[in-house]
Design an enzyme around this catalytic site. Structure first.
Site, PDB file in Angstrom:
ATOM      1  N   ILE A  12     -18.153  13.125  -3.803  1.00  0.00           N
ATOM      2  CA  ILE A  12     -19.364  12.960  -2.986  1.00  0.00           C
ATOM      3  C   ILE A  12     -19.743  14.289  -2.323  1.00  0.00           C
ATOM      4  CG2 ILE A  12     -20.434  11.607  -1.153  1.00  0.00           C
ATOM      5  CD1 ILE A  12     -18.244   9.446  -1.689  1.00  0.00           C
ATOM      6  N   LYS A  84      -8.036   8.863  -0.525  1.00  0.00           N
ATOM      7  CA  LYS A  84      -8.876   7.662  -0.614  1.00  0.00           C
ATOM      8  C   LYS A  84      -8.366   6.567  -1.546  1.00  0.00           C
ATOM      9  CE  LYS A  84     -11.671   9.249  -4.430  1.00  0.00           C
ATOM     10  NZ  LYS A  84     -12.926   9.262  -5.118  1.00  0.00           N
ATOM     11  N   SER A 124     -16.584   3.866   5.434  1.00  0.00           N
ATOM     12  CA  SER A 124     -16.586   3.028   4.240  1.00  0.00           C
ATOM     13  C   SER A 124     -16.876   1.583   4.613  1.00  0.00           C
ATOM     14  CB  SER A 124     -15.190   3.129   3.615  1.00  0.00           C
ATOM     15  OG  SER A 124     -15.007   2.112   2.661  1.00  0.00           O
ATOM     16  N   TYR A 149      -5.363   2.917   4.084  1.00  0.00           N
ATOM     17  CA  TYR A 149      -6.582   3.720   3.882  1.00  0.00           C
ATOM     18  C   TYR A 149      -7.712   3.177   4.756  1.00  0.00           C
ATOM     19  CZ  TYR A 149     -11.047   5.072   1.870  1.00  0.00           C
ATOM     20  OH  TYR A 149     -12.350   5.506   1.723  1.00  0.00           O
ATOM     21  N   LYS A 153      -9.932   4.877   8.137  1.00  0.00           N
ATOM     22  CA  LYS A 153     -11.386   4.965   8.332  1.00  0.00           C
ATOM     23  C   LYS A 153     -11.766   4.317   9.660  1.00  0.00           C
ATOM     24  CE  LYS A 153     -12.356   7.253   4.761  1.00  0.00           C
ATOM     25  NZ  LYS A 153     -12.750   8.653   4.924  1.00  0.00           N
ATOM     26  N   LEU A 200     -13.913   0.725 -10.576  1.00  0.00           N
ATOM     27  CA  LEU A 200     -14.489   0.133 -11.781  1.00  0.00           C
ATOM     28  C   LEU A 200     -15.248   1.122 -12.676  1.00  0.00           C
ATOM     29  CD1 LEU A 200     -15.088  -2.431 -13.424  1.00  0.00           C
ATOM     30  CD2 LEU A 200     -17.144  -2.725 -12.023  1.00  0.00           C
ATOM     31  N   ARG A 231     -20.354  -6.286  -6.065  1.00  0.00           N
ATOM     32  CA  ARG A 231     -20.362  -5.131  -5.161  1.00  0.00           C
ATOM     33  C   ARG A 231     -21.730  -4.464  -5.141  1.00  0.00           C
ATOM     34  NH1 ARG A 231     -16.326  -7.315  -4.381  1.00  0.00           N
ATOM     35  NH2 ARG A 231     -14.200  -6.513  -4.186  1.00  0.00           N
TER      36      ARG A 231
HETATM   37  P1  NAD Z   1     -12.640  13.032  -3.307  1.00  0.00           P
HETATM   38  O1  NAD Z   1     -11.164  12.850  -3.341  1.00  0.00           O
HETATM   39  O2  NAD Z   1     -13.327  13.378  -4.584  1.00  0.00           O
HETATM   40  O3  NAD Z   1     -13.018  14.132  -2.221  1.00  0.00           O
HETATM   41  C1  NAD Z   1     -12.250  14.349  -1.060  1.00  0.00           C
HETATM   42  C2  NAD Z   1     -11.995  15.838  -0.966  1.00  0.00           C
HETATM   43  O4  NAD Z   1     -11.233  16.115   0.207  1.00  0.00           O
HETATM   44  C3  NAD Z   1     -11.207  16.380  -2.149  1.00  0.00           C
HETATM   45  O5  NAD Z   1     -11.877  17.508  -2.678  1.00  0.00           O
HETATM   46  C4  NAD Z   1      -9.854  16.759  -1.545  1.00  0.00           C
HETATM   47  O6  NAD Z   1      -9.285  17.860  -2.212  1.00  0.00           O
HETATM   48  C5  NAD Z   1     -10.221  17.058  -0.113  1.00  0.00           C
HETATM   49  N1  NAD Z   1      -9.172  16.884   0.888  1.00  0.00           N
HETATM   50  C6  NAD Z   1      -8.392  15.784   1.097  1.00  0.00           C
HETATM   51  N2  NAD Z   1      -7.573  16.006   2.149  1.00  0.00           N
HETATM   52  C7  NAD Z   1      -7.857  17.241   2.615  1.00  0.00           C
HETATM   53  C8  NAD Z   1      -7.365  18.033   3.690  1.00  0.00           C
HETATM   54  N3  NAD Z   1      -6.405  17.590   4.511  1.00  0.00           N
HETATM   55  N4  NAD Z   1      -7.890  19.260   3.878  1.00  0.00           N
HETATM   56  C9  NAD Z   1      -8.864  19.751   3.061  1.00  0.00           C
HETATM   57  N5  NAD Z   1      -9.367  19.043   2.035  1.00  0.00           N
HETATM   58  C10 NAD Z   1      -8.871  17.813   1.824  1.00  0.00           C
HETATM   59  O7  NAD Z   1     -13.268  11.721  -2.675  1.00  0.00           O
HETATM   60  P2  NAD Z   1     -14.788  11.269  -2.557  1.00  0.00           P
HETATM   61  O8  NAD Z   1     -14.960  10.078  -3.401  1.00  0.00           O
HETATM   62  O9  NAD Z   1     -15.694  12.425  -2.713  1.00  0.00           O
HETATM   63  O10 NAD Z   1     -14.789  10.767  -1.051  1.00  0.00           O
HETATM   64  C11 NAD Z   1     -15.203  11.603   0.012  1.00  0.00           C
HETATM   65  C12 NAD Z   1     -14.997  10.855   1.311  1.00  0.00           C
HETATM   66  O11 NAD Z   1     -15.741   9.644   1.272  1.00  0.00           O
HETATM   67  C13 NAD Z   1     -13.545  10.445   1.576  1.00  0.00           C
HETATM   68  O12 NAD Z   1     -13.302  10.576   2.957  1.00  0.00           O
HETATM   69  C14 NAD Z   1     -13.507   9.000   1.158  1.00  0.00           C
HETATM   70  O13 NAD Z   1     -12.513   8.287   1.824  1.00  0.00           O
HETATM   71  C15 NAD Z   1     -14.893   8.536   1.572  1.00  0.00           C
HETATM   72  N6  NAD Z   1     -15.342   7.359   0.813  1.00  0.00           N
HETATM   73  C16 NAD Z   1     -15.335   7.400  -0.545  1.00  0.00           C
HETATM   74  C17 NAD Z   1     -15.737   6.277  -1.274  1.00  0.00           C
HETATM   75  C18 NAD Z   1     -15.708   6.296  -2.782  1.00  0.00           C
HETATM   76  O14 NAD Z   1     -15.753   5.227  -3.380  1.00  0.00           O
HETATM   77  N7  NAD Z   1     -15.652   7.433  -3.447  1.00  0.00           N
HETATM   78  C19 NAD Z   1     -16.169   5.133  -0.593  1.00  0.00           C
HETATM   79  C20 NAD Z   1     -16.176   5.135   0.799  1.00  0.00           C
HETATM   80  C21 NAD Z   1     -15.765   6.267   1.503  1.00  0.00           C
HETATM   81  C1  UD1 Z   2     -12.581  -0.065  -3.560  1.00  0.00           C
HETATM   82  C2  UD1 Z   2     -11.551  -0.002  -2.459  1.00  0.00           C
HETATM   83  C3  UD1 Z   2     -12.247   0.174  -1.125  1.00  0.00           C
HETATM   84  C4  UD1 Z   2     -13.182   1.377  -1.158  1.00  0.00           C
HETATM   85  C5  UD1 Z   2     -14.171   1.181  -2.295  1.00  0.00           C
HETATM   86  C6  UD1 Z   2     -15.118   2.335  -2.362  1.00  0.00           C
HETATM   87  C7  UD1 Z   2      -9.709  -1.394  -3.277  1.00  0.00           C
HETATM   88  C8  UD1 Z   2      -8.926  -2.674  -3.085  1.00  0.00           C
HETATM   89  N1  UD1 Z   2     -10.760  -1.214  -2.459  1.00  0.00           N
HETATM   90  O1  UD1 Z   2     -13.338  -1.199  -3.344  1.00  0.00           O
HETATM   91  O2  UD1 Z   2     -11.314   0.354  -0.090  1.00  0.00           O
HETATM   92  O3  UD1 Z   2     -13.867   1.517   0.059  1.00  0.00           O
HETATM   93  O4  UD1 Z   2     -13.427   1.054  -3.518  1.00  0.00           O
HETATM   94  O5  UD1 Z   2     -15.361   2.773  -3.615  1.00  0.00           O
HETATM   95  O6  UD1 Z   2      -9.376  -0.551  -4.103  1.00  0.00           O
HETATM   96  N2  UD1 Z   2     -12.489  -4.067 -10.930  1.00  0.00           N
HETATM   97  C9  UD1 Z   2     -12.062  -4.595 -12.142  1.00  0.00           C
HETATM   98  N3  UD1 Z   2     -11.300  -3.797 -12.948  1.00  0.00           N
HETATM   99  C10 UD1 Z   2     -10.951  -2.508 -12.613  1.00  0.00           C
HETATM  100  C11 UD1 Z   2     -11.395  -1.993 -11.377  1.00  0.00           C
HETATM  101  C12 UD1 Z   2     -12.160  -2.802 -10.548  1.00  0.00           C
HETATM  102  O7  UD1 Z   2     -12.352  -5.729 -12.467  1.00  0.00           O
HETATM  103  O8  UD1 Z   2     -10.242  -1.847 -13.388  1.00  0.00           O
HETATM  104  C13 UD1 Z   2     -13.344  -4.910 -10.066  1.00  0.00           C
HETATM  105  C14 UD1 Z   2     -12.776  -5.163  -8.681  1.00  0.00           C
HETATM  106  O9  UD1 Z   2     -11.951  -6.307  -8.683  1.00  0.00           O
HETATM  107  C15 UD1 Z   2     -14.061  -5.329  -7.864  1.00  0.00           C
HETATM  108  C16 UD1 Z   2     -15.068  -4.404  -8.568  1.00  0.00           C
HETATM  109  O10 UD1 Z   2     -14.548  -4.207  -9.884  1.00  0.00           O
HETATM  110  O11 UD1 Z   2     -14.544  -6.650  -7.952  1.00  0.00           O
HETATM  111  C17 UD1 Z   2     -15.225  -3.051  -7.894  1.00  0.00           C
HETATM  112  O12 UD1 Z   2     -13.928  -2.478  -7.715  1.00  0.00           O
HETATM  113  P1  UD1 Z   2     -13.733  -0.989  -7.153  1.00  0.00           P
HETATM  114  O13 UD1 Z   2     -14.584  -0.044  -7.920  1.00  0.00           O
HETATM  115  O14 UD1 Z   2     -12.277  -0.703  -7.086  1.00  0.00           O
HETATM  116  O15 UD1 Z   2     -14.370  -1.055  -5.683  1.00  0.00           O
HETATM  117  P2  UD1 Z   2     -14.028  -2.039  -4.441  1.00  0.00           P
HETATM  118  O16 UD1 Z   2     -13.102  -3.100  -4.821  1.00  0.00           O
HETATM  119  O17 UD1 Z   2     -15.319  -2.449  -3.848  1.00  0.00           O
END
Ligand code: NAD
Ligand code: UD1
Length: 338
Positions: A12, A84, A124, A149, A153, A200, A231
């Protein structure tokens, strides 16, 4: 204005860096590359046609943060850095609390020392408790998280909320993301999970590209239209735009600002498989597997508050999300490694 982006090399973060550079912001990234690589930042600069500054440091390294705040006039911080993976957090809670909470505390301490008062935090949908009606609104119940995790948050939100209360000049934006997927339309940056994907969409796209052989659908007996989990998937470029909208808003609004970043529409696992097949022409073999512990049947947002106050709405639809995921995955079958 210069923005310090922690975790800017990640999924992101990299997309948000593109958006910031394109909107004319100066960008300084700090990332320890624990879950990313520097190549993403090279590609960010290629897409935007502009440079950013990169520091390979841990956000818990106070001296590194201090020297960045001393060197650059930073107007706002976006704090993406964090671990994460839900399952990993259950196995390694101390590593998650250490990384995700100490990074937030250290960052706030250094910001306070250097009079930087604006921070956008990557929260999140996982902070919402499981007993809410859908859609989830910013006023819905939070807490009762099901894994470490999620607690990091929840606790980081509280740390920031308390800091803003104690320092009335601060503005904090807590952005609660729903399910970010997709990739930049250029296909140059995207999601590159290490090992077998937990989520997913990266799983589906790795099946499509032949890295994995089939998808396991976790449960088909939920109380949803087709029995599979529902979702709120959102294109990562829409999410990136939401961060810029939040920065613009918070400059005129001190205190705590909480926003959902979602589309408000839920899709089931099988909806996602079918949409991906339709858009890409690739067959996604799947098998029904048991439910994944901790999963809820249905999760989707109300994006009304973000629309009203930030003037932000998701623009990309499900087809766009599938097309851009595939564009990235098919051009980079092994992610940034090749
Ligand atoms: P990501 O792992 O791709 O990016 C996180 C980045 O933070 C990575 O580049 C990692 O190297 C860096 N990092 C981790 N710990 C660090 C530290 N102590 N010091 C410096 N760098 C550090 O993840 P993302 O999907 O881009 O997510 C970004 C943020 O959004 C995270 O905080 C994650 O929890 C939150 N978030 C992600 C999702 C999702 O589904 N991707 C959903 C909800 C919230
Ligand atoms: C996951 C995280 C959640 C995080 C969110 C953000 C878990 C339990 N929760 O949620 O903390 O904030 O991602 O991206 O991991 N699924 C399948 N097969 C797979 C993978 C997923 O059927 O191989 C289904 C899951 O059961 C769910 C949907 O796909 O119904 C989405 O799953 P996923 O992408 O992991 O996201 P979240 O469950 O919403």
């Amino acid at each position: 204005m210069n923005v310090l982006v922690t975790g800017g090399a990640g999924f992101i973060g990299s997309h948000t860096c593109v958006e910031l550079l394109e909107k004319g912001y100066g960008v300084v990234v700090i990332d320890n590359l624990v879950n990313s690589c520097e190549k993403s930042l090279e590609r960010v600069q290629q897409i935007a046609g502009k440079d950013l500054v990169f520091y390979e440091n841990d956000v818990r390294d106070r001296a590194a943060l201090d020297s960045i705040f001393e060197k650059y006039d930073i107007g706002c911080v976006i704090h993406f850095a964090g671990l994460k993976a839900v399952g990993e957090s259950v196995a390694m809670p101390l590593e998650y609390y250490d990384n995700n909470l100490f990074s937030t505390v250290t960052l706030c301490e250094s910001m306070r020392e250097h009079h930087v008062n604006n921070i956008v935090f990557s929260s999140s949908a996982t902070v919402y408790s499981g007993d809410n009606e859908m859609p989830l609104r910013e006023s819905s119940h939070t807490g009762m998280c099901t894994n470490p995790y999620g607690w990091t948050k929840y606790m980081s939100e509280q740390i920031l909320r308390d800091t803003a209360k104690a320092n009335p000049d601060w503005s904090i934006a807590l952005l609660r993301y729903f399910n970010p997927i997709g990739a930049h339309p250029s296909g140059l940056i995207g999601e590159d999970p290490r090992g077998i994907p937990n989520n997913l969409m990266p799983y589906i796209s790795q099946v499509a590209v032949g890295r994995l052989d089939h998808l396991s659908v976790y449960g088909d007996d939920y109380h949803t239209p087709d029995g599979t989990g529902v979702r709120d998937y959102i294109h990562v470029c829409d999410l990136a735009a939401g961060h810029v909208a939040a920065i613009e808003y918070m400059l005129g609004h001190k205190g705590e600002n909480v926003f959902n970043l979602g589309t408000g529409t839920g899709y089931s696992v099988l909806d996602m498989v079918k949409a991906f097949e339709r858009v890409t022409g690739k067959k996604i073999p799947y098998e029904i597997a048991p439910r994944r512990p901790g999963d809820l049947a249905t999760v989707y947002s109300s994006p009304d508050k973000s629309a009203e106050l930030l003037g932000w709405k998701a623009r990309y639809n499900l087809e766009d999300m599938c097309r851009d995921t595939w564009n990235w995955q098919s051009h980079n079958p092994m992610g940034y490694a090749g």
